[in-house]
Motif scaffolding. Structure first.
Motif, PDB file in Angstrom:
ATOM      1  N   VAL A   7       0.870  -1.181   0.000  1.00  0.00           N
ATOM      2  CA  VAL A   7       0.000   0.000   0.000  1.00  0.00           C
ATOM      3  C   VAL A   7       0.905   1.228   0.000  1.00  0.00           C
ATOM      4  CG1 VAL A   7      -1.843   1.250   1.184  1.00  0.00           C
ATOM      5  CG2 VAL A   7      -1.732  -1.245   1.345  1.00  0.00           C
ATOM      6  N   THR A   8       0.693   2.139  -0.967  1.00  0.00           N
ATOM      7  CA  THR A   8       1.535   3.338  -1.051  1.00  0.00           C
ATOM      8  C   THR A   8       0.871   4.494  -0.287  1.00  0.00           C
ATOM      9  OG1 THR A   8       0.555   4.145  -3.129  1.00  0.00           O
ATOM     10  CG2 THR A   8       2.360   2.551  -3.321  1.00  0.00           C
ATOM     11  N   SER A   9       1.573   5.630  -0.190  1.00  0.00           N
ATOM     12  CA  SER A   9       1.130   6.707   0.714  1.00  0.00           C
ATOM     13  C   SER A   9      -0.213   7.338   0.373  1.00  0.00           C
ATOM     14  CB  SER A   9       2.175   7.822   0.755  1.00  0.00           C
ATOM     15  OG  SER A   9       3.355   7.309   1.275  1.00  0.00           O
ATOM     16  N   ASP A  10      -0.663   7.243  -0.887  1.00  0.00           N
ATOM     17  CA  ASP A  10      -1.987   7.809  -1.198  1.00  0.00           C
ATOM     18  C   ASP A  10      -3.098   6.768  -1.040  1.00  0.00           C
ATOM     19  OD1 ASP A  10      -1.705   6.179  -3.437  1.00  0.00           O
ATOM     20  OD2 ASP A  10      -1.766   7.802  -4.905  1.00  0.00           O
ATOM     21  N   GLY A  11      -2.746   5.610  -0.498  1.00  0.00           N
ATOM     22  CA  GLY A  11      -3.756   4.570  -0.263  1.00  0.00           C
ATOM     23  C   GLY A  11      -3.898   3.591  -1.418  1.00  0.00           C
ATOM     24  N   HIS A  13      -2.657   0.776  -4.170  1.00  0.00           N
ATOM     25  CA  HIS A  13      -1.725  -0.350  -4.153  1.00  0.00           C
ATOM     26  C   HIS A  13      -0.587  -0.169  -5.161  1.00  0.00           C
ATOM     27  CE1 HIS A  13      -4.901  -3.408  -2.482  1.00  0.00           C
ATOM     28  NE2 HIS A  13      -4.232  -2.814  -1.518  1.00  0.00           N
ATOM     29  N   SER A  14       0.481  -0.895  -4.938  1.00  0.00           N
ATOM     30  CA  SER A  14       1.479  -1.147  -5.963  1.00  0.00           C
ATOM     31  C   SER A  14       1.953  -2.577  -5.743  1.00  0.00           C
ATOM     32  CB  SER A  14       2.644  -0.164  -5.880  1.00  0.00           C
ATOM     33  OG  SER A  14       3.527  -0.365  -6.976  1.00  0.00           O
ATOM     34  N   LEU A  15       2.915  -2.991  -6.539  1.00  0.00           N
ATOM     35  CA  LEU A  15       3.504  -4.319  -6.357  1.00  0.00           C
ATOM     36  C   LEU A  15       4.984  -4.140  -6.067  1.00  0.00           C
ATOM     37  CD1 LEU A  15       1.961  -6.193  -9.443  1.00  0.00           C
ATOM     38  CD2 LEU A  15       1.165  -6.277  -7.068  1.00  0.00           C
ATOM     39  N   ILE A  16       5.534  -5.098  -5.335  1.00  0.00           N
ATOM     40  CA  ILE A  16       6.985  -5.123  -5.162  1.00  0.00           C
ATOM     41  C   ILE A  16       7.515  -6.437  -5.729  1.00  0.00           C
ATOM     42  CG2 ILE A  16       6.786  -5.961  -2.744  1.00  0.00           C
ATOM     43  CD1 ILE A  16       9.464  -4.343  -2.271  1.00  0.00           C
ATOM     44  N   ASN A  17       8.549  -6.310  -6.552  1.00  0.00           N
ATOM     45  CA  ASN A  17       9.255  -7.489  -7.049  1.00  0.00           C
ATOM     46  C   ASN A  17      10.378  -7.755  -6.049  1.00  0.00           C
ATOM     47  OD1 ASN A  17      11.371  -9.001  -8.316  1.00  0.00           O
ATOM     48  ND2 ASN A  17      10.376  -8.634 -10.294  1.00  0.00           N
ATOM     49  N   LYS A  18      10.214  -8.820  -5.279  1.00  0.00           N
ATOM     50  CA  LYS A  18      11.137  -9.046  -4.163  1.00  0.00           C
ATOM     51  C   LYS A  18      12.517  -9.495  -4.621  1.00  0.00           C
ATOM     52  CE  LYS A  18       8.976  -9.267  -0.194  1.00  0.00           C
ATOM     53  NZ  LYS A  18       8.636  -9.863   1.074  1.00  0.00           N
ATOM     54  N   GLU A  19      12.547 -10.092  -5.778  1.00  0.00           N
ATOM     55  CA  GLU A  19      13.832 -10.536  -6.309  1.00  0.00           C
ATOM     56  C   GLU A  19      14.718  -9.328  -6.630  1.00  0.00           C
ATOM     57  OE1 GLU A  19      14.932 -13.063 -10.147  1.00  0.00           O
ATOM     58  OE2 GLU A  19      13.115 -13.741  -9.117  1.00  0.00           O
ATOM     59  N   LEU A  20      14.099  -8.312  -7.260  1.00  0.00           N
ATOM     60  CA  LEU A  20      14.844  -7.085  -7.602  1.00  0.00           C
ATOM     61  C   LEU A  20      14.819  -6.064  -6.466  1.00  0.00           C
ATOM     62  CD1 LEU A  20      13.524  -6.292 -11.234  1.00  0.00           C
ATOM     63  CD2 LEU A  20      15.787  -7.141 -10.629  1.00  0.00           C
ATOM     64  N   HIS A  25       5.673   1.226  -8.651  1.00  0.00           N
ATOM     65  CA  HIS A  25       5.349   2.659  -8.632  1.00  0.00           C
ATOM     66  C   HIS A  25       6.089   3.297  -7.462  1.00  0.00           C
ATOM     67  CE1 HIS A  25       1.717   0.529 -10.178  1.00  0.00           C
ATOM     68  NE2 HIS A  25       1.766   1.469 -11.106  1.00  0.00           N
ATOM     69  N   SER A  26       5.938   4.611  -7.362  1.00  0.00           N
ATOM     70  CA  SER A  26       6.503   5.321  -6.206  1.00  0.00           C
ATOM     71  C   SER A  26       5.766   4.886  -4.933  1.00  0.00           C
ATOM     72  CB  SER A  26       6.318   6.823  -6.425  1.00  0.00           C
ATOM     73  OG  SER A  26       6.471   7.500  -5.204  1.00  0.00           O
ATOM     74  N   THR A  27       6.513   4.668  -3.885  1.00  0.00           N
ATOM     75  CA  THR A  27       5.864   4.313  -2.608  1.00  0.00           C
ATOM     76  C   THR A  27       5.172   5.544  -2.015  1.00  0.00           C
ATOM     77  OG1 THR A  27       7.926   4.761  -1.445  1.00  0.00           O
ATOM     78  CG2 THR A  27       7.500   2.466  -2.057  1.00  0.00           C
ATOM     79  N   HIS A  28       5.442   6.739  -2.565  1.00  0.00           N
ATOM     80  CA  HIS A  28       4.782   7.962  -2.096  1.00  0.00           C
ATOM     81  C   HIS A  28       3.364   8.096  -2.652  1.00  0.00           C
ATOM     82  CE1 HIS A  28       8.497   9.406  -0.322  1.00  0.00           C
ATOM     83  NE2 HIS A  28       9.107   9.054  -1.429  1.00  0.00           N
ATOM     84  N   GLY A  29       2.958   7.159  -3.478  1.00  0.00           N
ATOM     85  CA  GLY A  29       1.604   7.222  -4.041  1.00  0.00           C
ATOM     86  C   GLY A  29       1.609   6.760  -5.481  1.00  0.00           C
ATOM     87  N   ALA A  30       1.081   5.561  -5.699  1.00  0.00           N
ATOM     88  CA  ALA A  30       1.092   4.999  -7.061  1.00  0.00           C
ATOM     89  C   ALA A  30       0.183   5.800  -7.983  1.00  0.00           C
ATOM     90  CB  ALA A  30       0.666   3.526  -7.019  1.00  0.00           C
ATOM     91  N   ILE A  31      -1.052   6.022  -7.557  1.00  0.00           N
ATOM     92  CA  ILE A  31      -1.987   6.754  -8.432  1.00  0.00           C
ATOM     93  C   ILE A  31      -1.488   8.181  -8.643  1.00  0.00           C
ATOM     94  CG2 ILE A  31      -4.314   7.753  -8.566  1.00  0.00           C
ATOM     95  CD1 ILE A  31      -5.459   5.155  -7.553  1.00  0.00           C
ATOM     96  N   ALA A 211       9.031  19.200 -12.648  1.00  0.00           N
ATOM     97  CA  ALA A 211       8.872  18.820 -11.241  1.00  0.00           C
ATOM     98  C   ALA A 211       8.267  17.422 -11.174  1.00  0.00           C
ATOM     99  CB  ALA A 211       7.954  19.821 -10.553  1.00  0.00           C
ATOM    100  N   GLY A 212       8.756  16.642 -10.236  1.00  0.00           N
ATOM    101  CA  GLY A 212       8.282  15.265 -10.117  1.00  0.00           C
ATOM    102  C   GLY A 212       6.995  15.161  -9.308  1.00  0.00           C
ATOM    103  N   PRO A 213       6.472  13.953  -9.175  1.00  0.00           N
ATOM    104  CA  PRO A 213       5.278  13.739  -8.346  1.00  0.00           C
ATOM    105  C   PRO A 213       5.665  13.833  -6.872  1.00  0.00           C
ATOM    106  CG  PRO A 213       6.134  11.654  -9.126  1.00  0.00           C
ATOM    107  CD  PRO A 213       6.983  12.720  -9.761  1.00  0.00           C
ATOM    108  N   PRO A 214       4.686  13.824  -5.960  1.00  0.00           N
ATOM    109  CA  PRO A 214       5.023  13.897  -4.539  1.00  0.00           C
ATOM    110  C   PRO A 214       6.128  12.905  -4.167  1.00  0.00           C
ATOM    111  CG  PRO A 214       2.654  13.944  -4.833  1.00  0.00           C
ATOM    112  CD  PRO A 214       3.243  13.728  -6.189  1.00  0.00           C
TER     113      PRO A 214
END
Ligand SMILES: C[S@@+](CC[C@H](N)C(=O)[O-])C[C@H]1O[C@@H](n2cnc3c(N)ncnc32)[C@H](O)[C@@H]1O
Length: 226
Positions: A7-11, A13-20, A25-31, A211-214
């Motif tokens: 779960v990212t900061s804006d609520g 979801h994203s996925l994490i590839n554990k191998e890599l 997406h950004s953990t600060h908010g995928a959407i 400028a980047g996203p949050p």
């Protein structure tokens, strides 16, 4: 299982590839990230500059389908016909797709149906998800694919980061993508590394640092013009 939901900061979801040890997406908010980098600074930017009946989009890295869903949402109030081509080497299992909360978070009419249609549509075929939204998902590696020159108006370059997947950001792939871009087309990506900017410039693209996203300082847009 190597891929898990986070779960990212804006609520959203994203996925994490554990191998890599790499998130999709950004953990600060995928959407928030997708809306800022790809929709606002890519799709909307291009639509504002061009009166068009047709727009052709290429995405590198279909992943969770979030960018595709956001683009479909963007097509709902448009007369233009959207052609969305996306490439994915390692499709996400339906078991994970079905748990992603994008439709609930975005909460527009029929969002869940569209999200399912996007994921369950056939690969390597042109599928009409809506009368003005054609989806073309290609399964395989970008390295093995070729598209005709001057095909795409907007490119969503959404590969894993250069630290984790350097080959995706090297000249052979950048050159291939640049060739498929039409005149006046725009490529957007969340990455703003100096090497990437130099390489895009050397391919004749006009590179802007925006400028980047949050949570992220910068992003890149590269425009192809004669
Ligand atoms: C940052 S994620 C994409 C996020 C995606 N756009 C989304 O909205 O969820 C990068 C994606 O690129 C895919 N990928 C990795 N290597 C690839 C390759 N050689 N060709 C095409 N896709 C690749 C990964 O499996 C992953 O889904």
């Amino acid at each position: 299982m190597n891929i898990e939901i986070i779960v990212t900061s804006d609520g959203s979801h994203s996925l994490i590839n554990k191998e890599l040890n790499e998130t999709y997406h950004s953990t600060h908010g995928a959407i928030q990230e997708s809306l800022h980098v790809f929709i606002k600074n890519g799709l909307q930017f291009w639509l504002e500059q061009n009166q068009t009946k047709e727009i052709s989009i290429l995405e590198i890295g279909f992943g969770t389908g979030l960018n595709a869903l956001l683009t479909l949402r963007g097509s709902l109030n448009q007369e233009a016909r959207f052609h969305y081509t996306t490439i994915e080497a390692f499709p996400v299992a339906f078991e994970l797709v079905d748990q992603l909360n994008y439709a609930q978070q975005l909460n527009f009419e029929m969002a869940e149906k569209y999200f399912q249609d996007i994921h369950r549509s056939e690969w390597n075929a042109q599928i009409s998800i809506m009368p003005n939204f054609i989806l073309e998902k290609h399964q395989g590696k970008i390295q093995a694919m070729n598209f005709p020159d001057q095909t795409f108006d907007v490119v969503f370059f959404d590969a894993f980061s250069p630290d984790k997947q350097p080959e995706m950001w090297e000249m052979p792939i950048l050159e291939k993508i640049a060739k498929t871009m039409k005149n006046n087309s725009a490529l957007v990506t969340y990455c703003a590394k100096g090497q990437l900017k130099r390489d895009l410039k050397s391919l004749g693209l006009k590179v802007e640092t925006l400028a980047g996203p949050p949570g992220k300082r910068e992003m890149v847009r590269a425009v192809k013009s004669n």
